[in-house]
Design an enzyme around this catalytic site. Structure first.
Site, short mmCIF file in Angstrom:
data_model
loop_
_atom_site.label_atom_id
_atom_site.label_comp_id
_atom_site.label_asym_id
_atom_site.label_seq_id
_atom_site.Cartn_x
_atom_site.Cartn_y
_atom_site.Cartn_z
N GLY A 51 0.63 -1.33 -0.15
CA GLY A 51 -0.07 0.04 -0.08
C GLY A 51 0.89 1.37 -0.13
N GLU A 106 2.97 4.00 5.89
CA GLU A 106 1.69 3.16 5.94
C GLU A 106 0.84 3.80 4.90
OE1 GLU A 106 0.72 0.43 5.70
OE2 GLU A 106 -0.78 -0.17 7.70
N ASP A 110 -6.60 1.77 9.93
CA ASP A 110 -8.02 1.58 10.40
C ASP A 110 -7.83 1.45 11.84
OD1 ASP A 110 -10.60 1.12 10.01
OD2 ASP A 110 -10.47 -0.46 8.67
N SER A 111 -7.79 -0.04 11.93
CA SER A 111 -7.98 -0.27 13.40
C SER A 111 -6.33 -0.10 13.96
CB SER A 111 -8.09 -1.86 13.65
OG SER A 111 -6.82 -2.61 13.08
N THR A 114 -2.36 -4.30 13.08
CA THR A 114 -1.03 -4.91 12.47
C THR A 114 0.06 -4.11 12.83
OG1 THR A 114 -2.49 -5.86 10.52
CG2 THR A 114 -0.25 -5.82 10.09
N LYS A 138 -8.13 6.63 9.56
CA LYS A 138 -9.55 6.56 9.59
C LYS A 138 -9.88 7.17 10.88
CE LYS A 138 -11.15 3.77 5.64
NZ LYS A 138 -11.68 2.37 5.48
N ARG A 172 -4.55 0.60 -7.53
CA ARG A 172 -3.67 1.36 -7.00
C ARG A 172 -2.83 2.48 -7.61
NH1 ARG A 172 -1.82 -2.13 -2.41
NH2 ARG A 172 -2.17 -4.24 -2.63
P1 IMP Z 1 -5.87 -1.98 10.22
O1 IMP Z 1 -4.48 -3.27 10.52
O2 IMP Z 1 -7.00 -2.51 10.79
O3 IMP Z 1 -5.48 -0.56 10.71
O4 IMP Z 1 -5.72 -1.99 8.55
C1 IMP Z 1 -4.95 -1.28 7.64
C2 IMP Z 1 -4.69 -2.03 6.23
O5 IMP Z 1 -6.13 -2.24 5.87
C3 IMP Z 1 -4.28 -0.85 5.55
O6 IMP Z 1 -3.00 -0.93 5.51
C4 IMP Z 1 -4.84 -1.21 4.11
O7 IMP Z 1 -4.30 -2.28 3.75
C5 IMP Z 1 -6.32 -1.88 4.82
N1 IMP Z 1 -7.31 -1.06 4.79
C6 IMP Z 1 -7.90 -0.46 5.56
N2 IMP Z 1 -8.93 0.60 5.04
C7 IMP Z 1 -8.74 0.61 3.81
C8 IMP Z 1 -9.37 1.19 2.60
O8 IMP Z 1 -10.38 2.25 2.97
N3 IMP Z 1 -9.10 1.09 1.39
C9 IMP Z 1 -8.10 0.17 1.23
N4 IMP Z 1 -7.20 -0.66 1.93
C10 IMP Z 1 -7.87 -0.29 3.37
MG MG Z 2 -1.64 -2.09 3.94
#
Ligand code: IMP
Ligand code: MG
Length: 181
Positions: A51, A106, A110-111, A114, A138, A172
């Protein structure tokens, strides 16, 4: 959109959330902020693939000081990463982090789950400093796992694509960020 983008191959994005000139301007500002934040020492910019690919490429060209680039590839298991809890590094940088400023890049938080696990792994390698630069935040985290030091934009809670972000590996390469919702 009235004039369909040929990159979309017939798919329709709902709306452009961050236009190309807006991103260009913001990335330039982030580069200035990062340059000012690291007046000395070795800087390693560590991108989380895939990403980060477009964002990192633009960002490092706006950081006006010496730096190195490396990448990390991580995989989380389970559909619900929060409950599965296992994060595995598929590619781990060769570069030593010892004594260096490490800036993890990054695409979107989102959460942050990771990224939180990865930050713990990296912290154990004795960097001089460890910080996150996220293109998008987010801020829907119910459990806040990580706090980015640098953020491009606060993003709406919609599924976003483009500028490195994908949906099933598509989109992408869009130079803007669009919502699929
Ligand atoms: P997290 O571990 O929940 O913070 O997820 C983050 C990862 O989920 C990012 O690195 C993205 O790869 C993917 N992701 C989360 N939201 C989106 C979105 O709106 N569009 C595309 N990928 C997303
Ligand atoms: Mg990612």
């Amino acid at each position: 959109m009235s004039n369909p983008d040929p990159r979309l191959a017939g798919c329709n994005v709902n709306r452009i959330v961050f236009a190309e000139p807006t991103i260009v301007q913001r990335v330039k500002q982030l580069g200035e902020d990062i340059t000012a934040a690291y007046p000395d020492g070795e800087l390693l910019v560590l991108g989380l693939l895939k990403g980060c690919c477009i964002f990192l490429s633009d960002l490092v060209r706006q950081i006006l000081r010496p730096l190195n680039i490396d990448f990390l590839v991580a995989a989380s298991y389970g559909t619900d990463v929060v409950s599965s809890g296992e994060v595995r590094l598929l590619y781990d940088p060769e570069t030593s982090l010892d004594g260096k400023h490490v800036l993890v890049v990054e695409d979107i938080i989102d959460s942050g789950y990771t990224l939180g696990v990865i930050m713990q792994l990296l912290a154990a390698r004795r960097p001089r400093s460890l910080a996150i630069c996220a293109l998008l935040d987010k801020r829907v985290a119910t459990q806040l796992h990580v706090e980015p030091r640098f953020v491009g934009f606060h993003a709406p809670n919609e599924f976003l694509v483009g500028y490195g972000l994908d949906h099933a590996e598509e989109f992408r390469h869009l130079p803007y960020i669009a919502s699929l919702a």
